[in-house]
Design an enzyme around this catalytic site. Structure first.
Site, short mmCIF file in Angstrom:
data_model
loop_
_atom_site.label_atom_id
_atom_site.label_comp_id
_atom_site.label_asym_id
_atom_site.label_seq_id
_atom_site.Cartn_x
_atom_site.Cartn_y
_atom_site.Cartn_z
N ASP A 118 0.83 -1.21 0.00
CA ASP A 118 0.00 0.00 0.00
C ASP A 118 0.87 1.26 0.00
OD1 ASP A 118 -1.91 -1.91 0.29
OD2 ASP A 118 -2.66 -1.24 2.24
N ASP A 196 -2.31 5.80 -2.78
CA ASP A 196 -1.72 4.62 -2.17
C ASP A 196 -1.00 3.88 -3.30
OD1 ASP A 196 -2.80 5.21 0.31
OD2 ASP A 196 -3.81 3.28 0.55
N HIS A 245 -7.36 0.30 -3.78
CA HIS A 245 -6.33 -0.64 -4.21
C HIS A 245 -6.82 -1.49 -5.38
CE1 HIS A 245 -5.14 -0.11 0.24
NE2 HIS A 245 -4.68 0.89 -0.50
N ASP A 247 -5.36 -4.15 -6.67
CA ASP A 247 -4.83 -5.51 -6.78
C ASP A 247 -5.79 -6.61 -6.31
OD1 ASP A 247 -4.51 -4.69 -4.17
OD2 ASP A 247 -2.41 -5.27 -4.00
N CYS A 347 -0.66 -7.72 -1.30
CA CYS A 347 -0.69 -6.58 -0.37
C CYS A 347 0.37 -6.71 0.72
CB CYS A 347 -2.03 -6.49 0.35
SG CYS A 347 -3.47 -6.62 -0.67
N1 ARG Z 1 -10.39 -3.10 -1.96
C1 ARG Z 1 -10.18 -4.49 -2.28
C2 ARG Z 1 -11.43 -5.31 -2.03
O1 ARG Z 1 -12.15 -5.01 -1.11
C3 ARG Z 1 -9.03 -5.05 -1.48
C4 ARG Z 1 -7.70 -4.53 -1.92
C5 ARG Z 1 -6.62 -4.90 -0.96
N2 ARG Z 1 -5.34 -4.50 -1.46
C6 ARG Z 1 -4.34 -4.01 -0.75
N3 ARG Z 1 -3.23 -3.69 -1.39
N4 ARG Z 1 -4.42 -3.77 0.55
O2 ARG Z 1 -11.72 -6.27 -2.71
#
Ligand code: ARG
Length: 362
Positions: A118, A196, A245, A247, A347
């Protein structure tokens, strides 16, 4: 050779251009001391209504000790697995996230140092510290500073965008979810650049980014100008109702192999037209399992050790099968307890060094 001359890619301790070249050194996060942040409109925005209620009720408190212990064990197992695969692993320093800090107009306590992805955007030999929009994460870099200084002394570039002031003007105080079907409405404004690192994903000269509840247009533009003409930053509009995010929406696994969330990428960007695109299998995480700040689609947040080896959640049989049917080897690691904290293998790590060079894959 003088220290200042140690800049050739081959000698620089930091060098990573994509998500799949052979991984040689990586930082793995830690969950020790994880706390719920003070309640703030920006914290709630990327969460589901149920998650918001938990964050409100638990604001400022530590995460449950048993959850931390279970996630810590899984992180340690990930470290063992990576080391067994020949990867050098580094860890951040534990910090006390209950301490308060602030700036004119606000104060906060911290969150955790579980997700180096992040915070640190590694592009080639450049270590970029993300100017994070959550006040509870504004000192995230501290956990990694000993490592960043070490890498810098050994020749890495070290960049930090203008430190965000995070005043009230950055946030939409009366923010509410956009009504169903309407375009995404961010909780942050364009007051100053914030992003981020995990809202960016790297494919050599092409880097994909999304605006989210923590990344604004100025933030993406900062990265674009900073990296200059050698890179193309593509801003994608994904169909994520609560984006934070990229990913768990779009994961390039190898040249020509793109894994996508089944709903969040309704139109695969034209640039991937020669790539094989596969949809992530339905998550197997059971309903009762606590997920404090992620959806179940964290199942697609895998880590590639190289183009063939994929670290996959041990209980996630469908993802293991997907890897195998795509000519990869799945390396299982239990990680469900870590998932509760909002991330998975991608992550929880950030590449420091992958063997390879800057290339174009499109
Ligand atoms: N926002 C994404 C979801 O709820 C999770 C992403 C998590 N990624 C990270 N690099 N902390 O599906």
């Amino acid at each position: 050779m003088r220290e200042s001359e140690v800049s050739a890619e081959s000698e620089c301790p930091v060098s990573s251009y994509n998500e799949w070249d052979p991984l040689e050194e990586v930082i793995v996060g830690i969950v020790d001391g994880a706390h719920f942040p003070p309640w703030h409109v920006s914290v709630g925005a990327p969460l589901s209504p149920e998650q918001r209620a938990v964050f409100r009720d638990s604001a400022g408190k530590p995460f449950p000790a048993d959850a931390i212990a279970a996630a810590r064990d899984e992180l340690d197992e990930l470290v063992d697995i990576l080391e067994g695969e020949g990867v050098k692993v580094r860890r951040p320093e534990p910090r006390d996230h209950s301490r308060s800090y602030g700036a004119p107009g606000w104060s906060s306590t911290g969150l955790y140092d579980a997700m180096p992805r992040d915070l640190l955007l590694i592009v080639g030999t450049d270590m970029i510290e993300a100017p994070m929009a959550w006040r509870s994460r504004s000192y995230s870099a501290s956990a990694y500073r000993p490592l960043l200084k070490e890498y810098f002394r050994q020749g890495a570039r070290w960049s930090s965008p203008p430190k965000p002031e995070l005043p009230d003007e950055l946030y939409v105080a009366d923010w509410t979810d956009q009504p169903d079907g309407e375009p995404f409405r961010s909780v942050i404004t364009e007051f100053e650049p914030t992003f981020d690192a995990a809202d960016f994903i790297r494919c050599g000269r092409d880097i994909f980014a999304q605006r989210s509840h923590v990344t604004n247009a100025m933030g993406i533009e900062w990265v674009r100008r900073h990296l200059g003409e050698e890179y193309r930053i593509h801003e994608l509009r994904l169909a994520d109702d609560h984006p934070m995010h990229i990913d768990a929406s779009l994961m390039p696994l190898a040249p020509g192999k793109l894994l996508i969330h089944p709903d969040r990428v309704p139109d695969v960007p034209e640039i991937f037209k020669d790539w094989e695109v596969r949809t992530a299998p339905k998550p197997v995480i059971p309903d009762g399992h606590p997920l404090y700040m992620t959806s179940k689609w964290i199942n697609m947040n895998v880590l590639m050790i190289d183009e063939e080896r994929m670290v996959v959640e041990a209980q996630d049989v469908p993802m293991r099968r997907l890897a195998e049917s795509w000519g990869m080897t799945a390396i299982p690691c239990p990680f469900r307890n870590f998932n509760s904290f909002g991330g998975s293998f991608h992550c929880a790590t950030t590449d420091i060094r992958r063997r390879g060079s800057l290339r174009s894959y499109f």
